[in-house]
Design a protein around this motif. Structure first.
Motif, mmCIF file in Angstrom:
data_model
loop_
_atom_site.group_PDB
_atom_site.id
_atom_site.type_symbol
_atom_site.label_atom_id
_atom_site.label_comp_id
_atom_site.label_asym_id
_atom_site.label_seq_id
_atom_site.Cartn_x
_atom_site.Cartn_y
_atom_site.Cartn_z
ATOM 1 N N SER A 119 0.825 -1.209 0.000
ATOM 2 C CA SER A 119 0.000 0.000 0.000
ATOM 3 C C SER A 119 0.863 1.264 0.000
ATOM 4 O O SER A 119 0.505 2.272 -0.580
ATOM 5 C CB SER A 119 -0.959 -0.003 1.193
ATOM 6 O OG SER A 119 -0.240 -0.028 2.402
ATOM 7 N N ARG A 120 2.015 1.186 0.634
ATOM 8 C CA ARG A 120 2.919 2.340 0.598
ATOM 9 C C ARG A 120 3.515 2.506 -0.800
ATOM 10 O O ARG A 120 3.691 3.625 -1.290
ATOM 11 C CB ARG A 120 4.029 2.176 1.638
ATOM 12 C CG ARG A 120 5.035 3.302 1.542
ATOM 13 C CD ARG A 120 5.787 3.517 2.828
ATOM 14 N NE ARG A 120 6.871 4.464 2.635
ATOM 15 C CZ ARG A 120 7.846 4.659 3.500
ATOM 16 N NH1 ARG A 120 7.862 3.974 4.627
ATOM 17 N NH2 ARG A 120 8.794 5.530 3.255
ATOM 18 N N TYR A 122 2.034 1.677 -3.564
ATOM 19 C CA TYR A 122 0.973 2.267 -4.402
ATOM 20 C C TYR A 122 0.933 3.783 -4.212
ATOM 21 O O TYR A 122 0.744 4.538 -5.155
ATOM 22 C CB TYR A 122 -0.413 1.709 -4.058
ATOM 23 C CG TYR A 122 -0.555 0.216 -4.127
ATOM 24 C CD1 TYR A 122 0.218 -0.554 -4.996
ATOM 25 C CD2 TYR A 122 -1.488 -0.451 -3.323
ATOM 26 C CE1 TYR A 122 0.084 -1.934 -5.049
ATOM 27 C CE2 TYR A 122 -1.641 -1.823 -3.382
ATOM 28 C CZ TYR A 122 -0.852 -2.562 -4.229
ATOM 29 O OH TYR A 122 -0.994 -3.913 -4.272
ATOM 30 N N ARG A 123 1.090 4.229 -2.969
ATOM 31 C CA ARG A 123 1.068 5.666 -2.661
ATOM 32 C C ARG A 123 2.228 6.375 -3.365
ATOM 33 O O ARG A 123 2.067 7.438 -3.942
ATOM 34 C CB ARG A 123 1.133 5.858 -1.136
ATOM 35 C CG ARG A 123 1.291 7.270 -0.632
ATOM 36 C CD ARG A 123 0.049 8.140 -0.790
ATOM 37 N NE ARG A 123 -1.064 7.699 0.036
ATOM 38 C CZ ARG A 123 -2.351 7.993 -0.240
ATOM 39 N NH1 ARG A 123 -2.651 8.737 -1.291
ATOM 40 N NH2 ARG A 123 -3.316 7.546 0.517
ATOM 41 N N GLN A 126 1.733 6.428 -7.298
ATOM 42 C CA GLN A 126 0.692 7.235 -7.919
ATOM 43 C C GLN A 126 1.244 8.597 -8.343
ATOM 44 O O GLN A 126 0.635 9.300 -9.120
ATOM 45 C CB GLN A 126 -0.566 7.349 -7.053
ATOM 46 C CG GLN A 126 -0.466 8.227 -5.840
ATOM 47 C CD GLN A 126 -1.839 8.346 -5.147
ATOM 48 O OE1 GLN A 126 -2.696 7.469 -5.277
ATOM 49 N NE2 GLN A 126 -2.048 9.430 -4.437
ATOM 50 N N LEU A 136 -3.445 13.971 -5.405
ATOM 51 C CA LEU A 136 -3.954 14.267 -4.060
ATOM 52 C C LEU A 136 -5.109 13.330 -3.735
ATOM 53 O O LEU A 136 -5.456 13.102 -2.589
ATOM 54 C CB LEU A 136 -4.434 15.720 -3.967
ATOM 55 C CG LEU A 136 -3.392 16.821 -4.165
ATOM 56 C CD1 LEU A 136 -4.005 18.181 -3.866
ATOM 57 C CD2 LEU A 136 -2.180 16.607 -3.270
ATOM 58 N N TYR A 137 -5.728 12.809 -4.795
ATOM 59 C CA TYR A 137 -6.784 11.805 -4.607
ATOM 60 C C TYR A 137 -6.139 10.433 -4.443
ATOM 61 O O TYR A 137 -4.962 10.249 -4.737
ATOM 62 C CB TYR A 137 -7.699 11.789 -5.838
ATOM 63 C CG TYR A 137 -8.606 12.991 -5.949
ATOM 64 C CD1 TYR A 137 -9.854 12.995 -5.344
ATOM 65 C CD2 TYR A 137 -8.212 14.115 -6.656
ATOM 66 C CE1 TYR A 137 -10.690 14.095 -5.443
ATOM 67 C CE2 TYR A 137 -9.044 15.223 -6.764
ATOM 68 C CZ TYR A 137 -10.277 15.210 -6.152
ATOM 69 O OH TYR A 137 -11.107 16.294 -6.242
ATOM 70 N N ASP A 138 -6.919 9.460 -4.025
ATOM 71 C CA ASP A 138 -6.387 8.105 -3.860
ATOM 72 C C ASP A 138 -6.502 7.337 -5.169
ATOM 73 O O ASP A 138 -7.275 6.384 -5.267
ATOM 74 C CB ASP A 138 -7.150 7.388 -2.748
ATOM 75 C CG ASP A 138 -6.827 7.979 -1.384
ATOM 76 O OD1 ASP A 138 -5.634 8.111 -1.078
ATOM 77 O OD2 ASP A 138 -7.767 8.315 -0.642
ATOM 78 N N ILE A 139 -5.730 7.770 -6.184
ATOM 79 C CA ILE A 139 -5.830 7.082 -7.473
ATOM 80 C C ILE A 139 -4.973 5.818 -7.503
ATOM 81 O O ILE A 139 -5.140 4.977 -8.380
ATOM 82 C CB ILE A 139 -5.430 8.001 -8.655
ATOM 83 C CG1 ILE A 139 -3.988 8.493 -8.507
ATOM 84 C CG2 ILE A 139 -6.389 9.183 -8.780
ATOM 85 C CD1 ILE A 139 -3.468 9.243 -9.728
ATOM 86 N N GLY A 140 -4.045 5.681 -6.534
ATOM 87 C CA GLY A 140 -3.191 4.497 -6.499
ATOM 88 C C GLY A 140 -2.324 4.415 -7.741
ATOM 89 O O GLY A 140 -2.256 5.358 -8.534
ATOM 90 N N HIS A 141 -1.649 3.283 -7.897
ATOM 91 C CA HIS A 141 -0.800 3.124 -9.087
ATOM 92 C C HIS A 141 -1.627 2.608 -10.256
ATOM 93 O O HIS A 141 -1.219 2.703 -11.400
ATOM 94 C CB HIS A 141 0.380 2.210 -8.796
ATOM 95 C CG HIS A 141 0.023 0.762 -8.637
ATOM 96 N ND1 HIS A 141 -1.085 0.330 -7.938
ATOM 97 C CD2 HIS A 141 0.624 -0.357 -9.117
ATOM 98 C CE1 HIS A 141 -1.132 -0.994 -7.990
ATOM 99 N NE2 HIS A 141 -0.118 -1.421 -8.690
#
Lengths: 382, 140
Positions: A119-120, A122-123, A126, A136-141
């Motif tokens: 999860s880190r 992915y952050r 992104q 700034l949104y949670d679009i992920g990878h």
């Protein structure tokens, strides 16, 4: 006119190298490349990586890597172009050799993704996409790749099963590559049933998270045997976000890159014998292939399903290495693997799926959703 | 929870983030979002801020399961590609059962909490979109 030749190659298998850091991974690939080139001296070291941009990572990475390789005194430069970093580093090395600014350049691509939980990662990843607002949104990878996949399927009437032939092609090729992270074939029918990443995309549409390092020596006047000639390296900037693209299913940066290659070299991408193509997700892979002119719009997955891109097909052979999906995609390092793989194909020395009689090929990748595309054209030495 | 939310960073983008501010090029007339220093279509620097309409069309969507650190409690997250007049935006889709999503449906902008950073005490809000509620009992 000075030419630029690949005279040494070193790669390590992409994977989870928990026991090794950036220096150790880089050293294994770099030492192998230098040994195979016949000399330990270099004028310059160019390092491709995205690791410097992550928390707690080494800054002046190129200086530290060069120093750790015993190459004190060499000119150093770190290059970062997201997913296409390795290709951008080769582009820089090619320019230096062609211009006469350096005669022997070591390019090292190295990245480490397995030090933290997914999860880190992915952050962090992104930020391959427009990061001032969108990230700034949670679009992920994978979020944007999922949006593009649905848009693609609905626009062109391509069903999920057809799309699945693209990653199945990568895996069918990659199972022969000793440097690939995932050395097994997959049934196209298994793709849709795998764990969902960004619906409609699943884990089997997505590159595996792994570490890697690859290195090549590029030389103007080879002291030893040259494996291949780097004929051309170029790139183009595109729209900073798919929200701005005239058509989100056409990567402008890729179309411009392909047009420029034709202008300069006379070749289209279909004239190639082999293509290493950046496909972190199935949707990005087919959109890139179509934007480069490898397939008609909406047809890349169909072409893959019909065997066009595999040995014995109409060609070119795409991702004989296994592509991002099976070889793996240690982000900043991948482009160096791609150039090494094409160079080995045209010299007949690739240890995986061989494309007999291959004379020329390209390594090409876009970063994120197409913020830039980088391409390296490699030819046999005559 | 990671301490990676920045107050100045969020404040700088308050126009596009809270008010859907885009940029219109005075040279070629095209609109882009988020606003850049030069027009991505013609290169002109003669730009003005315009607000995008708050209602639009859902052109694509995805249900994200590979959710980034700090937001895993929100999983899965619905993301949409939304056409707002002459521009497109990517944002979260909210107040909807994923099974009810269809491309081509009308959506409207609402302000929602996007992320929070409990350690630093920062909450970031932003625009999300929800299916447009029709008069006469159009349920969510």
């Amino acid at each position: 006119m000075v030419e630029a030749y690949v005279t040494g190659i070193g790669m390590i298998r992409v994977g989870r190298h928990f026991g090794e850091g950036l220096r150790s991974l880089a050293a294994r690939a770099a030492f192998e490349a230098l040994e195979s080139s016949g000399s330990r001296d270099v004028d310059a070291v160019i390092v491709a990586s995205t690791a410097s941009y992550r928390g707690a990572a080494q800054l002046d990475l190129a200086g530290h890597i060069a120093g750790s390789l015993g190459l004190r005194g060499a000119q150093t430069l770190a290059v970062e172009a997201g997913d296409a970093s390795g290709l951008a580093a080769v582009e820089a090395a090619w320019s230096m050799v062609k211009s006469g600014a350096a005669s022997r350049v070591l390019v090292v691509g190295v990245d480490k993704l397995t030090d933290y939980v997914s999860s880190r990662v992915y952050r962090e990843l992104q930020r391959l996409y427009e990061a001032e607002l969108q990230a700034l949104y949670d679009i992920g990878h994978a979020g944007l790749a999922g949006l593009l996949a649905r848009l693609y399927m609905e626009r062109y009437g391509v069903d999920r099963e057809t799309l699945s032939y693209w990653p199945a092609m990568d895996h069918a090729h990659g199972k022969h590559n000793p440097y690939a992270m995932l050395q097994f074939a997959i049934d196209p029918k298994a793709v849709a049933k795998a764990l969902t990443v960004a619906e409609p995309l699943t884990l089997l549409d997505s590159f595996p998270i792994g570490d890697g390092a690859a290195a090549i020596v590029i030389e103007g006047e080879p002291r030893g045997e040259a494996l291949a000639r780097v004929a051309l390296a170029l790139s183009a900037a595109g729209y900073p976000s798919l929200t701005m693209a005239e058509d989100p299913l056409k990567m402008d940066s890729a179309a411009v890159t392909a047009a420029r290659m034709r202008e300069v070299s006379g070749y289209t991408i279909s004239d190639m014998d082999v293509v290493e193509l950046g496909d972190p997700f199935t949707s990005i892979g087919v959109i890139l292939a179509e934007s480069l002119g490898l397939s008609q719009p909406g047809k890349a997955a169909v072409d893959a399903a019909e065997g066009r891109f595999t040995v014995g097909g109409e060609g070119p052979v795409v991702n004989a290495s296994g592509g991002f999906k099976a070889r793996g995609h240690p982000i900043g390092a991948t482009g160096v693997y791609m150039v090494a793989e094409v160079a080995m194909q045209v010299s007949g020395s690739f240890p995986g799926l061989k494309v007999d009689g291959a004379r020329r090929g390209v390594a090409v990748a876009a970063s994120g959703d197409g913020s830039s595309t980088h391409l390296v054209l490699v030819e046999e030495v005559r | 929870m990671s301490m990676d939310l920045s107050v100045p960073e969020t404040w700088r983008v308050r126009g596009p983030l809270y008010r859907l501010e885009a940029a219109r090029c005075r040279a070629c007339g095209r609109i882009h979002y988020p606003p850049l220093p030069a027009c991505p279509y013609c290169g002109s620097r003669d730009l003005e801020r315009v607000r995008l309409p708050e209602r639009g069309i859902l052109e694509s969507f995805t249900i994200l399961y590979s959710v980034p650190e700090g937001s895993r409690h929100k999983a899965p997250i619905v993301l949409g590609l939304v056409r707002l007049g002459a521009a497109r935006v990517v944002a979260e889709i909210t107040d909807v059962d994923p099974g009810d999503l269809k491309t081509g449906m009308e959506v409207e902008a609402v302000l929602r909490r996007i992320r929070s950073d409990r350690e630093a005490g920062i909450i970031r809000y932003g625009i999300a979109f929800r299916p447009l509620l029709r008069g006469g009992g159009g349920g969510r």
